[in-house]
Scaffold this motif. Structure first.
Motif, PDB file in Angstrom:
ATOM      1  N   GLU A   7       0.848  -1.198   0.000  1.00 16.44           N
ATOM      2  CA  GLU A   7       0.000   0.000   0.000  1.00 16.44           C
ATOM      3  C   GLU A   7       0.878   1.240   0.000  1.00 16.44           C
ATOM      4  O   GLU A   7       1.877   1.310   0.721  1.00 16.44           O
ATOM      5  CB  GLU A   7      -0.903   0.000   1.233  1.00 16.44           C
ATOM      6  N   THR A   9      -0.777   4.732  -1.405  1.00 13.99           N
ATOM      7  CA  THR A   9      -1.577   5.629  -2.241  1.00 13.99           C
ATOM      8  C   THR A   9      -1.295   7.099  -1.978  1.00 13.99           C
ATOM      9  O   THR A   9      -1.501   7.931  -2.847  1.00 13.99           O
ATOM     10  CB  THR A   9      -3.073   5.370  -2.017  1.00 13.99           C
ATOM     11  N   SER A  29       4.269  -0.798   8.647  1.00 13.20           N
ATOM     12  CA  SER A  29       3.954   0.489   8.026  1.00 13.20           C
ATOM     13  C   SER A  29       4.944   1.560   8.451  1.00 13.20           C
ATOM     14  O   SER A  29       5.497   1.517   9.561  1.00 13.20           O
ATOM     15  CB  SER A  29       2.534   0.940   8.407  1.00 13.20           C
ATOM     16  N   SER A  78      -1.942  -1.553  -4.257  1.00 16.13           N
ATOM     17  CA  SER A  78      -2.927  -0.487  -4.437  1.00 16.13           C
ATOM     18  C   SER A  78      -2.739   0.114  -5.820  1.00 16.13           C
ATOM     19  O   SER A  78      -1.738   0.779  -6.089  1.00 16.13           O
ATOM     20  CB  SER A  78      -2.750   0.605  -3.379  1.00 16.13           C
ATOM     21  N   HIS A 110      -8.133   0.766  -3.780  1.00 18.85           N
ATOM     22  CA  HIS A 110      -7.903   1.127  -2.381  1.00 18.85           C
ATOM     23  C   HIS A 110      -9.208   1.310  -1.611  1.00 18.85           C
ATOM     24  O   HIS A 110      -9.337   0.860  -0.462  1.00 18.85           O
ATOM     25  CB  HIS A 110      -7.078   2.423  -2.350  1.00 18.85           C
ATOM     26  N   ASP A 311      -4.717   3.927   6.377  1.00 21.23           N
ATOM     27  CA  ASP A 311      -4.161   3.294   5.181  1.00 21.23           C
ATOM     28  C   ASP A 311      -3.208   2.184   5.606  1.00 21.23           C
ATOM     29  O   ASP A 311      -2.293   2.409   6.418  1.00 21.23           O
ATOM     30  CB  ASP A 311      -3.421   4.322   4.330  1.00 21.23           C
ATOM     31  N   ALA A 313      -1.558  -2.012   4.341  1.00 20.36           N
ATOM     32  CA  ALA A 313      -1.450  -3.059   3.328  1.00 20.36           C
ATOM     33  C   ALA A 313      -2.224  -4.308   3.709  1.00 20.36           C
ATOM     34  O   ALA A 313      -2.433  -5.181   2.861  1.00 20.36           O
ATOM     35  CB  ALA A 313       0.019  -3.405   3.099  1.00 20.36           C
ATOM     36  N   ILE A 316      -5.242  -4.520   1.648  1.00 22.44           N
ATOM     37  CA  ILE A 316      -4.878  -4.811   0.259  1.00 22.44           C
ATOM     38  C   ILE A 316      -4.607  -6.307   0.095  1.00 22.44           C
ATOM     39  O   ILE A 316      -5.042  -6.939  -0.879  1.00 22.44           O
ATOM     40  CB  ILE A 316      -3.640  -3.993  -0.156  1.00 22.44           C
TER      41      ILE A 316
END
Length: 580
Positions: A7, A9, A29, A78, A110, A311, A313, A316
């Motif tokens: 991820e 975006t 992250s 994403s 997303h 946000d 992953a 995703i």
């Protein structure tokens, strides 16, 4: 199946491994935190170029230690929507990994991932989803093989709207948590919350005695607007209003709008499940409002844990696994990213099931089987039918909404009751079929109206009734009024006349009536008239299996009576939705 998700975006570089068999998710992250102001695309892309390799390496190392060299069965990334420079870095990394590992590549939307992680974690079958994130705010529901946009912001995303204010007062990104903290501080000082900072919502008492700033509250059907409220909050700060007070009022208005349109979506579709997604969904007050609303309606509500709201992953990878299992992969040569990738562009290949609009605009048998009481409870009011045939009356009471601040709730219920009574009568005088208004009780926010029609348009939608609605709205606009919420739930339809055996002539078409003018107002502006058409067409697209002929008939009816400039402006209004 184990899927590596990536991820990136906008601001958060993230990688995750989802093990479908164990239903476990490992997430790493590294968020981008600007020194001042909002997200700068170039700086965010520079962060992605440095952070994506690190988080991916961390997850791959952990995966191989646990599962060996064949730890990954597919790579998901994403594909959009988002910032182009960031998406391209993520896409390049995903293609390289898929090629090196020799596994399929999956391109994930997303925003659909935000919805699906909520559906996955909740176990819900067919929910409405409210996505409340930085650059987006919209309502999604599954219909006819895709997730349809039931309603959305017509300008800024909810997080961006809040950040516009926080940048104005000199706070760094992200502004949402700072607004939440300041609002809780103000509420505590006003005696509205306990020591833990959890709001009491709509309870009477000290909350009712606390003044709420007069900020714009803009709901049009299931669409909404935030640009005006951001500017008003900035003006309040410039006028010397304490920032904590502004934060409190800003939250109460913005989140009440999101909760109201969510309830409108539940009412329109007949759904009884709601999931929440997006980074702004981490706000305790928003979750509290939505939970309170759903409890009052008898609907189920779920917000995933915070690591799946911001946000990440993980979402995703989870959706990537579902898509890969359905064979929905993409060749590397066709895997270009799309910064404007809308959720309603995605073919939903990984699930089956009926439309979220169950009982709406479909088989009459399903509609008839619905709970009769549920059909009489709209998003705003309870409706009781009194009297006998020939003198049936509808008593409509706008009930207090405990999720809203009491002062805001009283104002909305009073103003909409007045607007509905006045505009229903004025529209009738302008030649629009509406019920007679018999009585108005402002103290109880209650109207007594003539009972019209036998069913909602949602259960009787065809080209003839759609054309009739177009003519009604054209006449209404010609008298310089708008309805404000002309969905298929706010049009009543009579039974068709019976064909007589004596003359054999075709039965007359059913009579259609516009009802529920609570969001209406007087205006001669083409823009406002076009928004009325946009709201109606959105409700048709969200619930009809083949909306094309219905919309063509609707616009034909409008064109026959109304101003062609409104239809021209309709195209511009429709294009203003996020990422169109």
């Amino acid at each position: 199946m184990r899927v590596l998700g990536i991820e990136g975006t906008a601001w958060c570089a993230s990688a995750a491994l989802y093990d479908a068999e164990a239903d476990s998710v490992l997430i790493e992250s590294d968020p981008y935190e600007p020194d001042s102001g909002g997200i700068h695309p170039r700086e965010a892309a520079e962060h992605m170029s440095e952070a994506i390799p690190e988080v991916v390496d961390s997850v791959l190392t952990a995966a191989e230690e646990r599962h060996g060299p064949d730890a990954v069965d597919a790579v998901a990334f994403s594909r959009g929507p988002g910032l182009g420079p960031c998406l391209r870095i993520v896409g390049t990394a995903a293609r390289s990994l898929a090629g090196t590992l020799g596994v399929p590549l999956v391109g994930v939307n997303h925003m659909v991932a935000h919805l699906e992680i909520g559906r996955h974690r909740s176990g819900f079958d067919n929910p409405i989803c409210l996505n409340a994130s930085g650059a987006n705010a919209h309502l999604l529901g599954y219909h006819d093989g895709r997730y349809r946009v039931l309603g959305e912001t017509m300008d800024a995303g909810v997080g961006n709207a809040i950040d516009k204010f926080t940048r104005h007062v000199g706070w760094s990104h992200p502004g949402g948590p700072k607004v939440e903290s300041a609002a809780a501080e103000f509420a505590t000082g006003a005696g509205e919350v306990g020591s833990e900072g959890e709001g009491t919502g709509g309870e009477e008492g000290s909350a009712a005695e606390t003044d709420l700033l007069d900020l714009p509250y803009v709901v049009k059907g299931m669409d909404f607007s935030f640009s005006g409220i951001s500017s008003a909050a900035n003006d309040a700060a410039d006028s010397g209003v304490p920032v904590e007070e502004i934060c409190f009022s800003l939250q109460e208005h913005v989140f009440a709008m999101l909760t109201e349109v969510s309830e409108r979506a539940l009412s329109l579709t007949g759904a009884d499940e709601l999931v929440l997604g997006g980074g702004v969904a981490q706000n305790d007050r928003l979750r509290e409002m939505l939970a309170t609303m759903c409890e009052a309606r008898g609907a189920d509500f779920h917000a995933p844990e915070p690591r799946f709201l911001r946000d990440n992953a993980g979402m995703i990878a989870v959706l990537g696994a579902k898509m890969a299992a359905a064979g929905d992969t993409v060749p590397i040569s066709e895997s270009a990213v799309d910064p404007s990738f809308r959720p309603d562009q995605v073919p939903v290949t990984w699930r089956d099931g009926e439309s979220v609009a169950r009982g709406r605009g479909g088989a009459e048998s399903r509609s008839a089987a619905r709970d009769a009481e549920a059909d009489r409870r709209g998003a705003e009011a309870t409706v009781t039918v009194e009297g006998t045939d020939g003198d049936r009356r509808v008593v409509k009471r706008r009930v207090p909404k405990s999720y809203r601040h009491p002062e805001l709730d009283r104002t909305i219920r009073r103003d909409r009751t007045v607007a509905e009574a006045r505009l229903t009568s004025e529209a009738r005088r302008a030649g629009v079929s509406t019920p007679l208004v018999y009585d108005v009780d402002l103290a109880e926010a209650t109207l007594t109206l003539q009972h019209v029609g036998e069913r909602d348009l949602a259960a009787a939608l065809d080209e003839g009734t759609a054309e009739a609605v177009g003519r009604h709205l054209a006449r209404l606009h010609g008298a310089e009024m708008v309805h404000g919420d002309p969905t298929t739930r706010n049009v009543r339809v009579s039974k068709r006349g019976e064909r007589t055996e004596r003359d054999g002539r075709s039965s007359p078409p059913p009579e259609t009536y516009l009802i529920d003018f609570g969001l209406g107002y007087h205006t001669g502006h083409v823009e406002d008239h076009a928004m009325d058409l946009h709201v109606f067409e959105g409700s048709v697209r969200a619930t009809a299996t083949e909306p094309g002929p219905l919309l063509a008939a609707f616009e034909s009816g409008y064109e026959a009576v109304g101003d062609e400039a409104v239809l021209d402006r309709l195209r511009d209004v429709a294009d203003r939705g996020r990422y169109r």
